[in-house]
Design a protein around this motif. Sequence first.
Motif, mmCIF file in Angstrom:
data_model
loop_
_atom_site.group_PDB
_atom_site.id
_atom_site.type_symbol
_atom_site.label_atom_id
_atom_site.label_comp_id
_atom_site.label_asym_id
_atom_site.label_seq_id
_atom_site.Cartn_x
_atom_site.Cartn_y
_atom_site.Cartn_z
ATOM 1 N N ALA A 299 1.073 0.075 39.485
ATOM 2 C CA ALA A 299 2.416 -0.452 39.444
ATOM 3 C C ALA A 299 2.827 -0.825 38.152
ATOM 4 C CB ALA A 299 2.457 -1.567 40.511
ATOM 5 N N GLY A 300 1.940 -1.456 37.347
ATOM 6 C CA GLY A 300 2.281 -1.855 36.093
ATOM 7 C C GLY A 300 2.676 -0.818 35.021
ATOM 8 N N LEU A 301 1.848 0.416 35.302
ATOM 9 C CA LEU A 301 2.091 1.501 34.556
ATOM 10 C C LEU A 301 3.222 2.224 34.890
ATOM 11 C CD1 LEU A 301 1.051 3.921 32.322
ATOM 12 C CD2 LEU A 301 0.093 4.979 34.747
ATOM 13 N N GLY A 306 9.538 3.124 33.342
ATOM 14 C CA GLY A 306 10.732 3.056 33.768
ATOM 15 C C GLY A 306 10.947 3.739 35.145
ATOM 16 N N GLY A 307 9.728 4.022 35.753
ATOM 17 C CA GLY A 307 9.728 4.544 37.166
ATOM 18 C C GLY A 307 9.954 3.641 38.078
ATOM 19 N N HIS A 308 9.812 3.947 39.469
ATOM 20 C CA HIS A 308 9.884 2.913 40.430
ATOM 21 C C HIS A 308 8.646 3.217 41.518
ATOM 22 C CE1 HIS A 308 11.583 0.922 44.043
ATOM 23 N NE2 HIS A 308 11.202 1.997 44.776
ATOM 24 N N TRP A 309 8.038 2.053 41.637
ATOM 25 C CA TRP A 309 6.588 2.207 42.278
ATOM 26 C C TRP A 309 6.979 1.437 43.802
ATOM 27 C CZ3 TRP A 309 1.557 3.495 42.088
ATOM 28 C CH2 TRP A 309 0.915 2.694 43.091
ATOM 29 N N VAL A 336 -9.998 11.343 49.707
ATOM 30 C CA VAL A 336 -8.864 10.454 49.489
ATOM 31 C C VAL A 336 -7.666 11.377 49.478
ATOM 32 C CG1 VAL A 336 -7.707 8.862 48.199
ATOM 33 C CG2 VAL A 336 -10.213 8.607 48.671
ATOM 34 N N VAL A 337 -6.552 11.172 50.011
ATOM 35 C CA VAL A 337 -5.361 12.006 49.727
ATOM 36 C C VAL A 337 -3.998 11.141 49.836
ATOM 37 C CG1 VAL A 337 -3.797 13.632 51.033
ATOM 38 C CG2 VAL A 337 -6.612 14.018 51.059
ATOM 39 N N TYR A 338 -3.306 11.572 49.108
ATOM 40 C CA TYR A 338 -1.688 10.801 48.617
ATOM 41 C C TYR A 338 -0.818 11.731 49.397
ATOM 42 C CZ TYR A 338 2.352 8.887 47.188
ATOM 43 O OH TYR A 338 3.779 8.398 47.024
ATOM 44 N N CYS A 339 -0.250 10.867 50.474
ATOM 45 C CA CYS A 339 0.824 11.452 51.223
ATOM 46 C C CYS A 339 2.291 11.078 50.813
ATOM 47 C CB CYS A 339 0.536 10.857 52.708
ATOM 48 S SG CYS A 339 -1.079 11.424 53.257
ATOM 49 N N PRO A 340 2.956 11.745 50.184
ATOM 50 C CA PRO A 340 4.349 10.916 49.747
ATOM 51 C C PRO A 340 5.252 10.475 50.604
ATOM 52 C CG PRO A 340 4.219 13.518 49.552
ATOM 53 C CD PRO A 340 3.108 12.824 50.045
ATOM 54 N N GLN A 341 5.403 11.022 51.975
ATOM 55 C CA GLN A 341 6.178 10.411 53.007
ATOM 56 C C GLN A 341 5.583 10.229 54.208
ATOM 57 O OE1 GLN A 341 9.431 9.749 52.500
ATOM 58 N NE2 GLN A 341 9.401 10.548 50.392
ATOM 59 N N ALA A 376 1.280 7.034 41.515
ATOM 60 C CA ALA A 376 2.140 6.670 40.245
ATOM 61 C C ALA A 376 2.936 7.947 39.952
ATOM 62 C CB ALA A 376 0.847 6.234 39.221
ATOM 63 N N LEU A 377 2.211 9.058 39.864
ATOM 64 C CA LEU A 377 3.127 10.287 39.689
ATOM 65 C C LEU A 377 4.342 10.179 40.538
ATOM 66 C CD1 LEU A 377 0.157 12.880 39.182
ATOM 67 C CD2 LEU A 377 1.499 12.072 37.467
ATOM 68 N N SER A 378 4.190 9.904 41.658
ATOM 69 C CA SER A 378 5.393 10.062 42.456
ATOM 70 C C SER A 378 6.428 8.955 42.095
ATOM 71 C CB SER A 378 4.962 9.498 44.117
ATOM 72 O OG SER A 378 6.111 9.654 44.769
ATOM 73 N N GLY A 379 5.980 7.647 41.375
ATOM 74 C CA GLY A 379 6.954 6.626 41.063
ATOM 75 C C GLY A 379 7.615 7.206 39.952
ATOM 76 N N LEU A 380 6.904 8.215 38.999
ATOM 77 C CA LEU A 380 7.552 8.542 37.750
ATOM 78 C C LEU A 380 8.356 9.780 37.967
ATOM 79 C CD1 LEU A 380 4.231 7.830 35.624
ATOM 80 C CD2 LEU A 380 6.699 6.560 35.503
#
Length: 464
Positions: A299-301, A306-309, A336-341, A376-380
Amino acid sequence: MRAPRVIPAMAAALLLAVIVAVFGCSSIAGTARPTENILVRPVDPSFVYGTDGSSIDRLAATVVTDVQAYWSRAFPQHFGSPWRDIDGGFFSVDTTDKDSDPPPCTAEVADLAGNAFYCTALDAIAWDRAALLPVLAEHYGRTAVVAVLAHEMGHAVQHRHSTPSGDTGSGAAGTSTSSPILTEAIADCYAGAYARWVVDGHSERLHIRKAQLDGAMRALTSFRDPVGTPRSDAGAHGTAFDRVSAFQDGYRGGPSSCAEMTRHNRFTSTAMTSAPERRNQPLEKILRSRAAAMRAYFAGLVDRRGGHWTDPVLHRASPANCTEGRRRAEDRRRPVVYCPQPPTVLVDRRELANTHGEIGDQASATALATGYARAALSGLGRPTSGAEAARQASCLAGAYTGSVLHEAARRPPLSASDLDEAVILLLSEEKVGRAASATSAPTGFDRVTAFRAGVRGGADACGA
């Protein structure tokens, strides 16, 4: 007479024990593809003393011939003097045959059991064709045989060349016993330089794809030093992280970068290598406390860039949940999998428990970190799937791990074995990804390279 340099823990029984201990009988095992041929122009092994003409000796003879062809070009280019071929000979020994003659630098055949070495005194190389090379080929693929013999040839390179390294008594010639671990790292590095030459298509005898190097990488991780091995130990070769790093540095930087290695620019920190191996934390603690630390770090990264976490939900579910994330073939068997939506870090509890038990708690922590790295990639605003996303996620997981190392003043540092567990996890993750999507998933080599960049250079090294 100088004792031969040997690979640690390579007696056949110990080698098999390491394989079982590290990989067990799980989905992480069976990583080798021994039927995959890498020979283009095989070399007759008749010049090898004691050969039985077998296919494994044919492979070995081809490798040592090819490595010498490489050094006949590379040695003058990088070190300014002609290459001199091995003049003490090559020796193949069946260590299961009590009537076999012992090779140079040994008193009896048993001294070579499950091993390979370069004999400095006689400028000779010997290998066990019964309990070493076939075991390597079966469990890790033929590229593991290439890496081991190229490593021994690397010691011959050191014997022929001495480079001031600024590290007293530990130049590249390998003529001092004051820094055996550096000597071994340089040999790993030279093996990596040769591997790059082959992968780039310059060899007339071997054809190796970059993805096939993962077998060699897995072999290096298994032949790491036991926890607590002093760097001054005569048989020290380094941690898995150190050995893989040296091989990759040679692959990327060539022989000159190998000759410039010192004890001060190469290895995991003294604090890590001297730290006792930690007991595995329970998986539930990883999912609670470490997940919270990862969320805070990423979140800090994202905020700093300038992204949105959006804080993802940590969901412990079966593979049937989070259909969108699991629909991608590359993710079906990942722990472990990241699901964007909606933003979710999905943990397959059973798969992660297997990883935790078979490799260690830092492996499960690294798997979890890659999930949050994708968040984090999604937030960026970056893609969260595909080969580049996998590379960046591995790098950011390394950056997070590096941040933990830098907090040693406030908490005990990770031990050297923790970094080893992360490397093993990344190599096994590659196997899962490429089995599902052979062309889209990055190689284990690429994942480990990215992770190392993050550990050493932080998030700035990740291009995210």
